[in-house]
Design an enzyme around this catalytic site. Structure first.
Site, PDB file in Angstrom:
ATOM      1  CB  CYS A 134      -0.913   0.111   1.483  1.00 22.67           C
ATOM      2  SG  CYS A 134      -1.524   1.787   1.394  1.00 22.67           S
ATOM      3  CB  CYS A 137      -0.628   2.582   3.880  1.00 28.19           C
ATOM      4  SG  CYS A 137      -1.741   1.785   3.336  1.00 28.19           S
ATOM      5  CG  ASP A 138       3.077   0.959   4.319  1.00 25.94           C
ATOM      6  OD1 ASP A 138       3.010   1.688   5.453  1.00 25.94           O
ATOM      7  OD2 ASP A 138       3.256  -0.017   4.002  1.00 25.94           O
TER       8      ASP A 138
END
Ligand code: NAP
Length: 319
Positions: A134, A137-138
């Site tokens: 993701c 997200c990261d």
């Protein structure tokens, strides 16, 4: 079994636990059949920094424990096992965990989706330690670092482009010359100086003991094996919704298996069965959107149940 529940929630991720919290607070005594590996996709991420209300970020598994505990506080009950069969032909609906049968007047399906994995042992071992599924997200963890993205669809190109906001270099590894992604995304990637295309190439191994340090790739035309230095490894080869149990009962997209819900609602084609989270959303796929749709499903179920009670009450009135 005589005990017919108001609501059974199938799935223990952000959508399922939020539906549990709301239905518990509405005194609907939800039973959450949360899955043996409860928690959903946040269990394989590291820090979650984009969930509102957690200004310092939180570990994905800790956040899911918090979600679960909050639902439990208001009386949600849990079965930590996988549903093996459902029967949505009539109410009360039936849900089985092996031989155990559970029945409910409404069901919320929140079984999520799973990111496709390459299936490498090293990929599993380094999840949350440089291996991610993701970018939203990261990606920010890889400021000024080298990142490898694998895949050739819209997701991979979108993720690669997003990661260029942070990383100094993005290697996009794809197993063919042609992209499945839309031409406009391919153009954008080709024109971005931070992205280097590594085509006709497959990933053989993710390198590193405690964190990702590189990837070993093989050119499928020449057979050449090369080790590429990388700090982050993003797998973007698609998602599969966890819908196999429901395909006989619920309308779904023929090609992808995602459940179809009515616009601006979580209602499925079966009155009383609702679907929330990634199991019906391949567009946004965020913990916060999943939680939001879990809340919607709880409210939809609550309204459905009170309409049913109202109808039953009216029918019982003398004419
Ligand atoms: P996808 O279109 O199924 O693409 C998956 C990609 O991963 C393909 O290029 C495939 O290669 C590759 N792949 C699959 N298994 C692999 C493996 N084991 N090893 C190496 N490569 C592998 O999935 P997606 O990109 O997640 O997109 C899903 C849907 O969402 C699509 O309809 C897409 O258009 C849509 N989407 C749209 C947007 C947007 O419009 N902004 C953004 C994201 C997604 P091959 O091509 O060789 O099969």
């Amino acid at each position: 079994m005589s005990d017919v529940r108001d609501v059974i929630i199938i799935g223990g991720g952000p959508a399922g636990y939020t539906a549990a919290l709301y239905t518990a607070r509405a005194n609907l005594r939800p039973l959450v059949i949360e899955g043996f590996n409860w928690g959903g996709q946040l269990m394989i991420t590291s820090d979650v920094e984009n969930y509102p209300g957690y200004p310092d970020g939180e570990l994905g598994p800790t956040m899911m424990q918090d979600f679960r505990r909050q639902a439990e506080r208001f009386g949600a009950e849990f079965v930590t096992d996988d549903v093996t069969r459902v029967d949505f032909s009539e109410r009360p609906f039936k849900v089985w965990v092996d031989k155990d049968e559970y029945r409910a007047e409404s069901v919320i399906v929140a079984t999520g989706a799973s990111a496709r994995q390459l299936g490498l042992e090293s990929e599993q071992r380094l999840q949350g330690r440089g291996v991610s599924y993701c970018a939203t997200c990261d990606a920010a963890f890889f400021r000024d670092k080298i990142v490898t993205v694998v895949g050739g669809g819209d997701s991979a190109l979108e993720e690669a482009l997003f990661i260029t906001r942070f990383a100094s270099k993005v290697l996009l590894v794809h197993r063919r010359q042609e992209f499945r992604a839309s031409p406009i995304m391919v153009d954008r990637a080709q024109q971005n100086d931070t992205i280097e295309l590594v085509l006709d190439t497959v990933v053989e191994d993710v390198l590193g003991e405690d964190k990702v340090t590189g990837v070993r790739v093989r050119n499928v035309i020449t057979g050449d094996i090369t080790d590429l230095e990388t700090d982050g490894f993003f797998v973007a080869i698609g998602h599969d919704p966890n819908t196999s149990l429901f395909l006989d009962w619920l309308d779904h997209e023929e090609e992808t298996g995602y459940l179809v819900t009515e616009p601006r609602s979580t209602a499925t084609n079966v009155p009383g069965v609702f679907a929330a989270g990634d199991v019906q959303d391949h567009t946004y796929r965020q913990a916060v959107t999943a939680a939001g749709s879990g809340c919607m499903a709880a409210l939809d179920a609550e309204r459905f149940l009170s309409a049913q009670r109202h109808e039953a009450g009216s029918a019982a009135q003398p004419a």
